[in-house]
Write a protein that holds these residues in place. Sequence first.
Motif, PDB file in Angstrom:
ATOM      1  N   SER A   1       0.902  -1.221  -0.012  1.00 45.65           N
ATOM      2  CA  SER A   1      -0.026  -0.053   0.029  1.00 45.65           C
ATOM      3  C   SER A   1       0.695   1.188   0.067  1.00 45.65           C
ATOM      4  O   SER A   1       0.162   2.344   0.222  1.00 45.65           O
ATOM      5  N   ALA A   2       2.139   1.185  -0.269  1.00 42.82           N
ATOM      6  CA  ALA A   2       2.959   2.281  -0.179  1.00 42.82           C
ATOM      7  C   ALA A   2       3.105   3.127  -1.445  1.00 42.82           C
ATOM      8  O   ALA A   2       3.492   2.793  -2.775  1.00 42.82           O
TER       9      ALA A   2
ATOM     10  N   LEU B   1      -0.241   2.177  -6.499  1.00 41.69           N
ATOM     11  CA  LEU B   1      -1.025   3.073  -7.477  1.00 41.69           C
ATOM     12  C   LEU B   1      -0.575   2.380  -8.868  1.00 41.69           C
ATOM     13  O   LEU B   1      -1.430   2.396  -9.924  1.00 41.69           O
ATOM     14  N   ARG B   2       0.719   2.066  -9.209  1.00 42.44           N
ATOM     15  CA  ARG B   2       1.094   1.687 -10.303  1.00 42.44           C
ATOM     16  C   ARG B   2       0.564   0.099 -10.372  1.00 42.44           C
ATOM     17  O   ARG B   2       0.257  -0.140 -11.815  1.00 42.44           O
ATOM     18  N   GLN B   3       0.486  -0.662  -9.497  1.00 43.86           N
ATOM     19  CA  GLN B   3      -0.273  -1.946  -9.680  1.00 43.86           C
ATOM     20  C   GLN B   3      -1.634  -2.046 -10.160  1.00 43.86           C
ATOM     21  O   GLN B   3      -2.078  -2.832 -10.681  1.00 43.86           O
TER      22      GLN B   3
ATOM     23  N   LEU C   1      -6.736  -1.335 -13.370  1.00 48.98           N
ATOM     24  CA  LEU C   1      -7.861  -1.289 -12.888  1.00 48.98           C
ATOM     25  C   LEU C   1      -8.836  -0.330 -12.731  1.00 48.98           C
ATOM     26  O   LEU C   1      -9.912   0.046 -13.189  1.00 48.98           O
ATOM     27  N   PHE C   2      -8.109   0.955 -12.443  1.00 49.09           N
ATOM     28  CA  PHE C   2      -8.415   2.349 -12.568  1.00 49.09           C
ATOM     29  C   PHE C   2      -8.853   2.700 -14.203  1.00 49.09           C
ATOM     30  O   PHE C   2      -9.962   3.316 -14.221  1.00 49.09           O
TER      31      PHE C   2
ATOM     32  N   LEU D   1      -3.810 -10.156 -15.176  1.00 46.03           N
ATOM     33  CA  LEU D   1      -3.246  -8.960 -14.713  1.00 46.03           C
ATOM     34  C   LEU D   1      -3.271  -9.133 -13.334  1.00 46.03           C
ATOM     35  O   LEU D   1      -4.071  -9.303 -12.272  1.00 46.03           O
ATOM     36  N   LYS D   2      -1.895  -9.064 -12.653  1.00 42.99           N
ATOM     37  CA  LYS D   2      -1.754  -9.628 -11.156  1.00 42.99           C
ATOM     38  C   LYS D   2      -1.668  -8.463 -10.477  1.00 42.99           C
ATOM     39  O   LYS D   2      -0.889  -7.398 -10.228  1.00 42.99           O
ATOM     40  N   LEU D   3      -3.026  -8.236  -9.827  1.00 45.55           N
ATOM     41  CA  LEU D   3      -3.521  -6.991  -8.830  1.00 45.55           C
ATOM     42  C   LEU D   3      -3.311  -7.393  -7.510  1.00 45.55           C
ATOM     43  O   LEU D   3      -3.753  -8.702  -7.195  1.00 45.55           O
ATOM     44  N   PRO D   4      -2.901  -6.735  -6.679  1.00 50.00           N
ATOM     45  CA  PRO D   4      -2.734  -7.036  -5.295  1.00 50.00           C
ATOM     46  C   PRO D   4      -4.343  -6.833  -4.479  1.00 50.00           C
ATOM     47  O   PRO D   4      -4.938  -5.909  -5.293  1.00 50.00           O
ATOM     48  N   MET D   5      -4.679  -7.368  -3.546  1.00 53.21           N
ATOM     49  CA  MET D   5      -5.911  -7.101  -3.042  1.00 53.21           C
ATOM     50  C   MET D   5      -5.840  -5.893  -1.890  1.00 53.21           C
ATOM     51  O   MET D   5      -4.959  -5.970  -1.012  1.00 53.21           O
ATOM     52  N   THR D   6      -6.432  -4.837  -2.473  1.00 53.10           N
ATOM     53  CA  THR D   6      -6.616  -3.653  -1.727  1.00 53.10           C
ATOM     54  C   THR D   6      -7.876  -3.146  -1.647  1.00 53.10           C
ATOM     55  O   THR D   6      -8.772  -3.701  -1.886  1.00 53.10           O
TER      56      THR D   6
END
Length: 244
Positions: free
Chosen positions: A82-83, A88-90, A94-95, A216-221
Motif C-alpha cells: 500500500s506504499a 497506484l502503479r499496480q 483497474l483504474f 493482470l496480477k493485482l494486489p488485494m487492496t
Amino acid sequence: MKNQYHIEGMTCEGCRSGVENILKSIPEVTSAEVHLERKEATITSKKLLDIEVFEKALPDKYTITEKGNNITDFSESGIEISAGKSELRQLFPLFLIFAYITITSVLLNYNPWSTDDFMLDFMGLFYVVFSFFKILDLKGFPQSFRMYDPLAKVLPVYGWVYPFIEVGLGFMFLMRFNIHIALIVTVFVLGITTIGVTKVLLDKKSIQCACLGTALKLPMTKATFIENAIMLVMAIWMLAKNYS
C-alpha cells in the motif's frame, strides 16, 4: 515476493542445478528453488520482477514462463504494497478499465440523460469486461478466486462457472432482460465476494486479487472493496427503487 514459474529445457540434474544457481545470482532474488520433474521454479525476490529479467539471465536453451495460478506473496518481502506509487502503479489497469466503462456508460446515456440506464449499462459493461479477463485463464482463475471468496472455498466448481455467470449478467443488463433477476443475483454473488474481500483486508493478508483474472496480477487492496461496493450499491438502489 514469491512467485512460481514453468521452465522448459532442463534434461538432467546438472541443468536443474545450473538454472537454480543462475536464478540465485540475480541481485534482486533472495532465494530460488528449481524442481526438475515438475519443471518448476519457485523464486522469492525483494520486489516484483518482470519475467524478462529471468529470460535474459538464462541461456537460450531454457524457456521460462509465468504459471497461470501464480499468487504473488507480498508478505514475505516485508514490503507494504500500500506504499504510495507502488500500489497506484499496480492498480493502474483497474483504474483505467473503470474509467473506460464509466465514460462509455455516460456517452451512451448523456442525451437524453438517464441515471437508471447509465447504471444498467455500467453494470453490464463491468461484467462483460471483467469476465473477459477471467476467461483468459480459466485454469488459474478458480485457484486465485477461492483464496478469498467464501463460496468458492467450499464449492470449487463455483470458481469455474463464476466467469460465465458474469457474462450472463452482463448481457442481461445490456439487453434489459429480466433486470430484477440480474439485480438479485448481483447482490448475492458480489455480496459473498465482498464479505471475503473484507475479511482479507481486516486480516491484513497480502494475496492476489482475481477481479481481473490472473492475466493482470493485482494486489488485494481497498480498491477491490470499493469496486464491489459500487456495484452492490447500484444493484441495491435499483432494487429498492423498483420495489418501492
